[in-house]
Each structure stands twice: as C-alpha cells, then as structure tokens.
Design a protein around this motif. Structure first.
Motif, PDB file in Angstrom:
ATOM      1  N   GLU A 195       0.637  -0.935   0.137  1.00 24.09           N
ATOM      2  CA  GLU A 195       0.009   0.046  -0.045  1.00 24.09           C
ATOM      3  C   GLU A 195       0.850   1.240  -0.139  1.00 24.09           C
ATOM      4  OE1 GLU A 195      -2.417  -0.422   3.317  1.00 24.09           O
ATOM      5  OE2 GLU A 195      -4.087  -1.811   2.161  1.00 24.09           O
ATOM      6  N   HIS A 250       2.070   1.829  -3.259  1.00 22.41           N
ATOM      7  CA  HIS A 250       0.916   2.459  -4.106  1.00 22.41           C
ATOM      8  C   HIS A 250       0.599   3.886  -3.918  1.00 22.41           C
ATOM      9  CE1 HIS A 250      -3.499   3.266  -4.751  1.00 22.41           C
ATOM     10  NE2 HIS A 250      -3.368   2.623  -5.853  1.00 22.41           N
ATOM     11  N   GLU A 263       3.319   5.761  -5.730  1.00 19.90           N
ATOM     12  CA  GLU A 263       3.045   6.120  -7.184  1.00 19.90           C
ATOM     13  C   GLU A 263       1.817   7.002  -7.447  1.00 19.90           C
ATOM     14  OE1 GLU A 263       2.468   1.949  -8.110  1.00 19.90           O
ATOM     15  OE2 GLU A 263       4.673   1.405  -7.876  1.00 19.90           O
ATOM     16  N   HIS A 264       0.686   6.929  -6.540  1.00 18.80           N
ATOM     17  CA  HIS A 264      -0.435   7.548  -6.840  1.00 18.80           C
ATOM     18  C   HIS A 264      -0.673   8.822  -5.887  1.00 18.80           C
ATOM     19  CE1 HIS A 264      -1.164   3.671  -8.527  1.00 18.80           C
ATOM     20  NE2 HIS A 264      -2.301   4.031  -9.231  1.00 18.80           N
ATOM     21  N   ASP A 265       0.542   9.427  -5.541  1.00 12.25           N
ATOM     22  CA  ASP A 265       0.384  10.935  -4.868  1.00 12.25           C
ATOM     23  C   ASP A 265      -0.427  10.924  -3.616  1.00 12.25           C
ATOM     24  OD1 ASP A 265       1.562  13.067  -4.400  1.00 12.25           O
ATOM     25  OD2 ASP A 265       0.135  14.156  -5.901  1.00 12.25           O
ATOM     26  N   GLU A 266      -0.606   9.833  -2.702  1.00 12.97           N
ATOM     27  CA  GLU A 266      -1.571   9.936  -1.632  1.00 12.97           C
ATOM     28  C   GLU A 266      -1.172  10.567  -0.372  1.00 12.97           C
ATOM     29  OE1 GLU A 266      -3.908   5.811  -2.718  1.00 12.97           O
ATOM     30  OE2 GLU A 266      -2.717   5.710  -1.053  1.00 12.97           O
ATOM     31  N   SER A 268      -4.923   7.590   2.529  1.00 11.27           N
ATOM     32  CA  SER A 268      -4.831   6.229   1.926  1.00 11.27           C
ATOM     33  C   SER A 268      -6.438   5.755   1.409  1.00 11.27           C
ATOM     34  CB  SER A 268      -4.825   5.152   2.995  1.00 11.27           C
ATOM     35  OG  SER A 268      -5.073   3.995   2.541  1.00 11.27           O
ATOM     36  N   SER A 269      -6.188   5.739   0.183  1.00  7.56           N
ATOM     37  CA  SER A 269      -7.570   5.120  -0.743  1.00  7.56           C
ATOM     38  C   SER A 269      -8.279   4.036   0.006  1.00  7.56           C
ATOM     39  CB  SER A 269      -7.213   4.601  -2.189  1.00  7.56           C
ATOM     40  OG  SER A 269      -6.338   3.495  -2.176  1.00  7.56           O
TER      41      SER A 269
END
Length: 851
Positions: free
Chosen positions: A588, A591, A594-597, A624-625
C-alpha cells in the motif's frame, strides 16, 4: 627455471651467458696468448686468407632444428686448425671474429642477440684451443702424436661449444629433450673429428705447398654434402613420422583433442611461432551457427576462442577464398593476407579444410623461427597433406558424432536449466521439484532452511559485482560443506539460499552449522570480508505444498532479520500473519507513492514574545484510498525498514520547500522558516546535503529557511558518515534541530557531539512546567542549557495559557501546540492567516480543519 624466464624474459639469460663468454675470452687472451708466434715455424697464414676461410665455411652450414632454435654445423674446424698452426693467436682470433661475424650477419641474417652469442661462443672456443696449443702440449704438432692431440682437443672444444648452446636454449625455451641433446653431441663429435682431420691434412699440405690446398676443395665439398645429406635424411624421416603419427591420431575418437595435440607438434615440426585451426561448425540439421571457433597453440600457450558477428562472417569469407595450400604474406591485398593481419601473424602457410559439401575450416601455421626463416616447397607439401588428413578426420567426426554431440548438448542444457550457473547449486525449480518428491516419500516430514545474507548490497556497492559474485560462490561452498549427503542446497536468486533437510530432527543443527560457517571471515579478491546471514526454518506438517513450505521458511527468515539479523527463527502461524500484514502495508505504501496519496499538515511555530507565526512544522499524513487519513505512527516504521522512507521524505522536503515559498508570498512574511523531520535512514544516505540544497535552490529558498529535525534515533548513530552529512548541511547554512529533547538518557552528550541550532523541548516538560516547582525547574533547566550553548528553543505541545506564560517568562523563544493552532493544509493556513500572523493564546485556537 620457468620462474626465471618469466621474471627476466627469455633474452636476459642469453645476454648474461654472452657476457661471461666474452669475459672468458678476454682473460684467456690477455693471460695466456701474449707474445706467441705461430706453432709451426717458418710459415704463416695471412689474416685475410683466414678471415675469408671462416666467412666461407660459416656461410654454408647444416641446420639441425629444435623448437624455435637450430644447431648449425659447418666446416669451422678446418680453418681453425690452420689458424692454430700457422697464425699468431691474435691473428686467428681477429680473423675468426671478422669472417664469422660477416657470415652470420649478412649471409645467415641472424638477429643481434644470436649474432653476439654465436661470435662470443666461437671466440671462447678459439682462444681456448689456441692457449692449449701454444702451451706446447706436444713438441711438434705436425707429427702423428701431435695430430692426435690436436684432434682430441678440437673435439672436446666442439663438445663444449654444443654444451653452451644447449644451456642457452634451456634458459630461453625450457629443458632440451635427452634424445635431441644426444643427437647434437653425437653429430657434433662426428663433424668435429672429421673436420679436425681435414684441418690437419690441410695443414700438412700447406706446410709443404700452399697452392695444393685447392686440391682439398673437392673432398671438402663431398664431406659437406654428406653432412647435409645426413641432416636432410633425418628431417625427411621426421616429416614422414610426423605425417604417420598425425594420421593415426586423427583416427581416434577424440578428434578435437588430437587436433589440439597435433597443432602443438606442428609448431615444432615447422619451427613456427603459431599453429591454429579455424572451425566452421554446423548442427546436425545442417544449419550453420553464427560463430566460428579458433583453437591452436602459440608461443605463449594454448589458444581457444569463439568469434562472432562481423569478424566471424569475415573468417567464413576467407575460408571460401582459399583454393589450395599456399605461403601467404600478411602485406598482401587479398582476404587471406587480411586474415593474417587481423590475427597479428607474419608469413604463414594457409590451407582450407574442405568437407564433402562445404568448407570445414582453415589451417594456419605461421611465423617461422630458427636458422631458416621461410617456408620451403617441401614444407608446403607436408603441410598440404596434414591439412587433407585433418579435413577428412573432421568431416568423419562430424558425421559419426553429431548425434552424440546433440545428446551432450541436451545434457548440458538440462543441467543449466536446473542449476545455478554461478554457484553450481540447484536452482529454485529443481529445489521445489526435489522438495515435492521428498514430501511424498517420507511420513516423518521434511524441513526447509531459508538463508539470506545480511546487508549484501553493501558488498556490491563498495567492492563491485565481481566481488559480490565471488562472495556468493564462497558462501555456496561453505553451505555445501556443512550439509549431510542426503541434504540439498540451492541458490534461489540474488543472495538467497535454501537447504532441504530430510530429517526434521536435524534441521536445527544443520541451520546452526551453516549460520556459524557463514559468519567466519571470507578472503575475497585479497580482502577480508565478514558477513552474517539470517535463517528461517519451516517444518512440514504434511498438508502444505512445497511452495508453501518454502514461503513459510522465507517468512521466518524475514522475522529473523527484524529481530537483529545474524540469527535463526523457526516459522509459526503468528509470524505469517505479521508478515502478511507488513507486506500488505508495504504494498500500500508503494501504491501511495505512485499515486500521490501523501499530504502535509502545517502547524504554526509561534514567537512567544510577539504571538506571531515565525514558521511552520511540516507534518506528514497519508490519505489512504483504503483506510482514510493515516498518521505517521501507522506507517513510518515499515517505511524505514523497507527503504520506502527515502522517496517519501524526499517528496516531503521538496513539497515543504515549495509550500514555504508560497506561504512567504501569500502571508507577506519573507522570514518564515519550515522544519521537516528526516529519518536516520535518510540522513545516512550519501549526498543528502546535495539533495536538500538542490531542492532549496530549485525553490529559491535560502538554506537557513529550512530546519532539519533529528530524533534521538538518528543521534544514536555516531558514525563518521552521519557526522559528515550533518556538518555539510550545517556549513551550507541549513539549520538543525534536536526533536523531543530531554527524553533520551544521553541528550546532553549529543549536544556536545552534534552541530544543532535549535532544541525542541518535549511535550512532557511543557505539561509539567505549570504543575509545580519540580516541573518548572526541569523546563527552566533545559532553557538554561540552551542559553548557555546559544541555542534557540521551541516548546512543543503547548495547550494551556499558563504554560505559554511561564515559557515566555523563562525566555523561551518559540512555541507550538493546540493553544495556538492545530495542523492544517496549506490552503486553510493561507485563508486563516492571510490578514494577520498573530495567533490566539487564550485557549481557544482558531478553527482549522486538522489533518
């Protein structure tokens, strides 16, 4: 002897021997030959006649070859005997040196080294004979008793001459074969005895009638022809034997081994520096490969190489260009000459090896050495027969052994498919296959030990991948040496190894032996290396698959690393749950990167004297998504262990610098500063100072605008690398802050060792500062220490107005906490403080959306 030749080179012993011979010649001439007249009174031989005689006899010689060298036999003793009897010793010596030197240099074209040695050797031979003769060993050398004495002396001297040459060849090329040495001495004794007899006969004739010497020209020519006939017959016999032996050898099963041996023999037979064969291989299907193989022998040893690409295609063109055996000069313009140039060879005999349907290859023998420097027609005929025999053997070998080679290739490919090329251990596929078989065969169960080297990356980074590969191979050898015959070791990839143990009761002992063995020092490329390994053990319960058992051992290994490395851990279900949870978190985190969270919340740092914002602390958050907003305590530890903290914190510093530039502009305050936390892993990264300074330059922020906060975890590492990084940051102008000061057992010692500018007083001291004399005293003590060291203090966690008042009264410069504001996004910071940087200090912080 080989060590001597390697150390000083082949020419040095020859020059030394030459110098000894020259010195001996000078000493004998000076001591024993002064003032002597010719041995025979009443008649003398002129200098020019003797010199001409030596020039003649040394211009026409008989060569007997050995490797690169040749022993030359001539009629030298004929003018030597004449000079011993009818010339003064010095006339004899000078005429010999002149005549022989001219013949060796301009007729036989000897190199300076060989010329110097041969002249020195013959000069020593000459003065030795002259000294003995002029010591009046016999009263009358022209009487029968004198004849015998002179003949014996000349023969002994000739043997000494041959012996000196044998010594030089031994020094330069290696030990002379006993049969070759015996031939030289036998032939030399025969020649010297015959020549001495002819010389005495010539002396008797010259003493009575000098012109009668012309009558000896015929007998001398016959004698020389006999010598040459003997040498030629011997050479012819050698060639016939060589051709017969080569044909016999090529009929054996191992044709390629026979060719390798023949090439070494061919170098000696043709007195050549190099002999090689180029093979153009073909598969059983008739489809040619893209490479050619060159095998052979050169003066520096055996040769075996594979040539591909454009060079291989060029060699194929050369093979098709050759029509018949020929002597080729490298200075020519055709393809064969170009090939010799590419191979760094001189003149050579070249022949194509023709198969039934296509060229098989090329045979090349070149760089002739010895007394004869060119290849003769007879050499070429023998070479052509050798090439024909070799081509026939290779063609038959291909037809007869194609299937066997394919089977051998299949076996090699099968081994390569199941074994690791670097260590020779089983690979993952074979290990899993054997593990499954073992699980099916036994009811007692099997066990797996999973091994991983600790910090192996440091070896590759510091010493290079060659050293890393050498270390892996050495580790594999130690693992294999500590196993029982029934156990199986494998390299799974990288620095990971596994061991299959068929007896579960023994797996602990096996793993401990391996653990101890790997911890012992390694000698890698001349350097001593110490490494450790972590081992995880999993024992089968009869239900899991082979891949599951290996995975469980892997899980246990990672647990061993987390508890300190260099140790052994056995798998349990709880370990699996922990590892799965951590692996999920790690996935996570990747992730999120990579996804700018990731987000930043900024908490104001307030000047307690003015109640205005002086700066901000950048606090990391993870949107976090899957789980919503997560605090650093949820993920920082795993990020540090996995190394993911590096890209996260690099983003944090870059974003904080960018936001500081924006806040300064939007809030109208150019002196605002920003504090950011860096982990121990990041501070220890080489070049961290350049990274931080580069980010500041990109955002047009002066170095003092950023404060790097360090925790006691960072301070625990007192390495030279850490101190170097911190000093580089400090010297560049970046300020350093010691976070949570006062909570560690040796904080004061850190202040002495590390170049910090700011102390951040931990919240427990701030909470106690308004709760009585003791709490106040501790807080004030920290402030006094900071004042003494000229350090600023930021009090963290201020929540009550009384705390702020006491800190202000104690001259604490800065504070932060919920009393003033909660952490918030940059947009809300700008919206809230756009008109004024003054904060509330009444216990009612401004309403911000805390994150």
């Amino acid at each position: 002897m080989e060590t001597l030749r390697t150390r000083v080179g082949p020419a040095a012993p020859v020059w030394v021997t030459t110098a000894v011979l020259v010195a001996g010649t000078v000493v004998i001439a000076a001591v024993a030959l002064q003032g002597h007249e010719p041995a025979v009174e009443g008649r003398s031989m002129p200098f020019w006649a003797l010199a001409a005689a030596f020039l003649l006899v040394e211009s026409v010689v008989v060569h007997i070859q050995f490797r690169r060298e040749s022993e030359s036999f001539s009629l030298f003793e004929v003018p030597l005997v004449l000079g011993l009897l009818f010339a003064t010793p010095f006339t004899l010596l000078f005429s010999m040196i002149l005549g022989t030197g001219l013949a060796l240099r301009f007729v036989r074209h000897q190199t300076p080294l060989k010329l110097a040695f041969n002249v020195a050797n013959l000069a020593f031979y000459t003065v030795t004979m002259a000294a003995i003769v002029h010591l009046h060993v016999v009263d009358d050398v022209l009487e029968p008793r004198g004849w015998a004495t002179v003949a014996v002396l000349v023969a002994v001297g000739a043997m000494i001459n041959v012996g000196a040459i044998s010594v030089v060849i031994t020094l330069t090329e290696g030990r002379v074969e006993r049969s070759q040495l015996r031939l030289w001495f036998e032939f030399g004794l025969l020649v010297s005895a015959a020549n001495a007899s002819l010389g005495l006969l010539a002396s008797l004739i010259y003493e009575r009638q000098p012109l009668a010497l012309l009558l000896l020209l015929g007998p001398l020519a016959v004698v020389f022809a006999s010598y040459r006939g003997f040498a030629s017959e011997r050479t012819r016999r050698q060639k016939v034997e060589f051709l017969y032996e080569s044909a016999q050898a090529l009929q054996e099963d191992k044709v390629h081994a026979a060719i390798n041996t023949l090439l070494a023999q061919a170098r000696q037979m043709f007195r050549a520096e190099s002999a090689e064969v180029v093979l153009l291989p073909a598969l059983a299907t008739g489809v040619e490969t893209e490479s050619v193989t060159i095998m052979g022998h050169r003066s520096d040893g055996p040769l075996l190489e594979t040539v591909e690409g454009a060079t291989g295609a060029f060699i194929r063109d050369v093979s098709e260009h050759i029509e018949r055996p020929a002597v080729v000069d490298p200075n020519g313009a055709d393809l064969t000459s170009q090939y010799l140039t590419e191979r760094h060879m001189g003149a050579a005999m070249v022949a194509g090896l023709e198969g039934e349907h296509r060229p098989i290859g090329i045979l090349v023998i070149g760089d002739r050495m010895g007394g004869v420097f060119s290849f003769t027609d007879e050499d070429l005929r023998l070479f052509g027969m050798l090439a024909h025999n070799m081509a026939t053997a290779l063609e038959n070998d291909r037809l007869e052994n194609a299937l066997g080679r394919l089977q051998e290739l299949e076996g090699r490919l099968s081994h390569q498919a199941t074994h690791d090329a670097l260590t020779g251990l089983a690979n993952r596929a074979l290990f899993l296959e054997e593990l499954e078989k073992a699980q099916q065969r036994t009811e007692k169960g099997v066990a797996v030990a999973f091994l991983d080297l600790d910090d192996f990356k440091l070896v590759n980074d510091s010493m290079g991948h060659v050293a890393g590969d050498a270390l892996l191979a050495a580790v594999a050898r130690r693992i294999r040496a500590r196993l029982r015959p029934s156990d199986l070791a494998a390299r799974l990839g990288g620095d990971e190894f596994a061991v299959l143990v068929h007896n579960v009761d023994e797996v602990q002992k096996v793993a401990e032996r391996v653990l101890t063995a790997v911890s012992e020092p390694f000698d890698i490329l001349g350097q001593t290396i110490r490494v450790q390994c972590s081992i995880g053990v999993a024992i089968a319960d009869g239900t899991e698959r082979a891949v599951d058992l290996l995975r469980n051992a892997d899980v246990a290994m990672y647990a061993a690393k987390e508890t300190g490395k260099g140790r052994l851990t056995t798998f349990s279900p709880e370990l699996h749950e922990q590892v799965v949870s951590r692996q999920t978190l790690r996935s996570e985190l990747r992730h999120a990167i990579e996804h700018d969270e990731f987000r930043i919340a900024y908490q104001p740092i307030v000047d307690l004297g003015t109640n205005e914002i002086a700066g901000f602390e950048a606090l990391l958050r993870w949107q976090s998504s899957n789980h919503g907003m997560r605090m650093p305590s949820d993920f920082i530890a795993e990020a540090e262990v996995s190394g993911l903290i590096l890209p996260i914190e690099r983003w944090l510093v870059a974003q904080a610098a960018c936001d500081l530039r924006q806040l300064r502009r939007s809030l109208g305050h150019g002196d605002l500063f920003m504090t950011v936390n860096l982990s121990a892993r990041h501070v220890n990264e080489p070049g961290i100072d350049e990274v931080v300074l580069g980010i500041l330059r990109d955002n047009d922020i002066e170095p003092g605008g950023i404060v790097v906060e360090l925790t006691e975890t960072v301070m625990l590492d007192r390495s030279d690398a850490l101190l170097g990084s911190l000093l580089a940051l400090r010297e560049a102008g970046v300020r350093l802050a010691f976070d949570d000061f006062g909570t560690g057992y040796s904080s004061l010692q850190y202040l002495r060792q590390f170049p910090v500018d700011i102390l951040k007083m931990a919240q427990p001291f701030v909470e106690d500062i308004d709760d009585g004399a003791t709490g106040t005293a501790l807080g004030e003590a920290i402030l006094m220490v900071a004042a003494a060291l000229d350090l600023h203090v930021v009090a963290e966690g201020i929540e009550q107005p009384g705390q702020a008042a006491r800190l202000r009264a104690a001259s604490c410069r800065y504070g932060q906490g919920f009393l003033f504001a909660r952490p918030a996004p940059i947009g809300e910071i700008e919206a809230t403080y756009g008109s004024s940087l003054e904060v509330a200090s009444t216990g009612e912080p401004r309403e911000l959306t805390a994150i």
